[in-house]
Design an enzyme around this catalytic site. Structure first.
Site, PDB file in Angstrom:
ATOM      1  N   HIS A  78     -16.363  -3.904  12.599  1.00 22.57           N
ATOM      2  CA  HIS A  78     -16.683  -5.292  12.265  1.00 22.57           C
ATOM      3  C   HIS A  78     -16.002  -5.674  10.945  1.00 22.57           C
ATOM      4  O   HIS A  78     -16.686  -5.940   9.946  1.00 22.57           O
ATOM      5  CB  HIS A  78     -18.200  -5.463  12.122  1.00 22.57           C
ATOM      6  N   GLU A  89       4.917  -7.168   7.183  1.00 19.73           N
ATOM      7  CA  GLU A  89       4.856  -6.017   8.087  1.00 19.73           C
ATOM      8  C   GLU A  89       4.174  -6.301   9.423  1.00 19.73           C
ATOM      9  O   GLU A  89       4.304  -5.505  10.352  1.00 19.73           O
ATOM     10  CB  GLU A  89       4.044  -4.879   7.421  1.00 19.73           C
ATOM     11  N   HIS A 105     -13.809   0.825  17.337  1.00 17.18           N
ATOM     12  CA  HIS A 105     -14.394  -0.510  17.256  1.00 17.18           C
ATOM     13  C   HIS A 105     -15.073  -0.652  15.904  1.00 17.18           C
ATOM     14  O   HIS A 105     -15.717   0.289  15.429  1.00 17.18           O
ATOM     15  CB  HIS A 105     -15.413  -0.698  18.387  1.00 17.18           C
ATOM     16  N   HIS A 160     -17.779 -10.974  16.692  1.00 21.70           N
ATOM     17  CA  HIS A 160     -18.402  -9.641  16.730  1.00 21.70           C
ATOM     18  C   HIS A 160     -17.545  -8.629  15.972  1.00 21.70           C
ATOM     19  O   HIS A 160     -18.019  -7.992  15.029  1.00 21.70           O
ATOM     20  CB  HIS A 160     -18.630  -9.199  18.186  1.00 21.70           C
ATOM     21  N   GLU A 163     -21.478   1.469  23.250  1.00 20.65           N
ATOM     22  CA  GLU A 163     -20.217   0.896  23.735  1.00 20.65           C
ATOM     23  C   GLU A 163     -19.374   1.935  24.481  1.00 20.65           C
ATOM     24  O   GLU A 163     -18.190   1.700  24.741  1.00 20.65           O
ATOM     25  CB  GLU A 163     -19.401   0.319  22.558  1.00 20.65           C
TER      26      GLU A 163
HETATM   27  P1  13P Z   1     -23.673   1.725  18.485  1.00 15.51           P
HETATM   28  O1  13P Z   1     -24.600   2.046  17.339  1.00 15.51           O
HETATM   29  O2  13P Z   1     -24.369   1.893  19.805  1.00 15.51           O
HETATM   30  O3  13P Z   1     -22.386   2.503  18.403  1.00 15.51           O
HETATM   31  O4  13P Z   1     -23.303   0.179  18.407  1.00 15.51           O
HETATM   32  C1  13P Z   1     -22.692  -0.360  17.278  1.00 15.51           C
HETATM   33  C2  13P Z   1     -21.880  -1.573  17.567  1.00 15.51           C
HETATM   34  O5  13P Z   1     -21.011  -1.936  16.810  1.00 15.51           O
HETATM   35  C3  13P Z   1     -22.156  -2.340  18.804  1.00 15.51           C
HETATM   36  O6  13P Z   1     -21.127  -3.219  19.106  1.00 15.51           O
HETATM   37 ZN    ZN Z   2     -19.981  -3.831  17.297  1.00 17.13          ZN
END
Ligand code: 13P
Ligand code: ZN
Length: 295
Positions: free
Chosen positions: A164, A192, A162, A233, A139
């Site tokens: 999940h 908050e 980033h 995602h 990413e």
């Molecule tokens: P990477 O292992 O390439 O960082 O990807 C993980 C991910 O969350 C892809 O969206």
């Molecule tokens: Zn991801």
């Protein structure tokens, strides 16, 4: 030879000792943050990635900045469409693609890398890390484009993160993916929230990750929001340091958890929009007035 020449000559023989990079505050911060994120369940397997812009002078205390280990081309981008030239010469510490957040703390040199964006804006020069031949997160283009977008709005921005997070992701399946409605629901879940993310949350529809297209779309949202949900995602956050960025995602995730714990139950009480205005005014935050339903 004058005294100044003699001093200069003597100085040339002295090479400055470099400090141990694994003890550097920015490496330690990456280790601690990835470990926290893993334990919170936000980063299963290789899920998630972080890029953190570093100060060249500070890194120079630990690394010889002239020593490039190898050059890493950006993945997932069409070289003709992608240009990170505004970041040329900038240093970043970045999680490696395919690397597990749970392993970073035990072996930072294999799971992290310090790179400098090349002058042509099309590749990264590796200065440290990825010791087993690894490379920057898949990413990375989305991260670089997000850094460029945020720096235009906030010159102090340093971190793009980033991950999940479980409840935020769960909420994607049962809540309308409308920026106003999604933000409003989260603002209602914890007092908050409107103070922590008054700018709200941008949302992208499900898109193929690791591509130029999702990078461009994320960066466009980042001109307006510090938080961008990638539907079904995960989430992107941006901020001036690790705490701010982590705190943004943590607050969204907490609110999403409360939503998921209560969404199926009859709602008896709520935080009103008028209450949210009072909060925003008390804490003097510039909030998205159009995300409230004021009479
Ligand atoms: P990477 O292992 O390439 O960082 O990807 C993980 C991910 O969350 C892809 O969206
Ligand atoms: Zn991801």
């Amino acid at each position: 030879m004058g005294i100044m020449d003699e001093i200069k000559k003597a100085g040339k023989g002295i090479s400055r000792a470099l400090k141990d990079i694994t003890s550097a505050p920015f490496v330690q911060e990456m280790c601690k943050t990835t470990a926290n994120m893993y334990r919170l369940g936000w980063d299963e397997r290789n899920g998630g990635n972080i890029s953190y812009m570093l100060d060249e002078k500070e890194v120079g205390e630990y690394l010889d900045l002239k020593k490039v280990i190898r050059t890493i081309p950006f993945m997932g981008v069409n070289a003709a469409d992608f240009d990170a030239k505004p970041l040329a010469g900038k240093l970043f510490i970045v999680t490696g693609t395919g690397k597990y957040f749970k392993n970073v703390q035990d072996d930072p040199e294999a799971n992290l890398g310090i790179v400098r964006i090349a002058q042509d804006g099309k590749s990264a020069e590796l200065l440290w890390g990825y010791k087993d031949g690894g490379r920057t997160t898949s990413e990375f283009p989305a991260h670089m484009m997000s850094h460029m977008a945020r720096l235009k709005v906030d010159p102090e921005n340093r971190v793009v993160m980033h991950c999940h997070p479980t409840y935020t992701l769960a909420m994607n399946y049962v809540h309308e993916l409308d920026e106003k409605k999604f933000t409003h629901t989260l603002w209602e879940m914890c007092t908050e929230c409107i103070v922590v993310f008054p700018d709200g949350i941008g949302i992208l529809p499900w898109m193929l990750c690791g591509t130029n297209e999702i990078g461009v779309a994320t960066a466009k949202k980042m001109e307006e929001f510090r938080l961008v949900v990638w539907a079904m995602h995960g989430i992107y956050g941006a901020g001036k340091d690790m705490d701010e960025t982590f705190g943004l995602i943590e607050t969204v995730e907490k609110a999403a958890q409360i939503y998921m714990l209560t969404a199926h139950l009859p709602r008896k009480n709520t935080i009103t929009d008028e209450g949210m205005v009072q909060l925003a005014e008390l804490f003097k935050v510039n909030y998205r007035k159009d995300f409230l339903n004021l009479k």
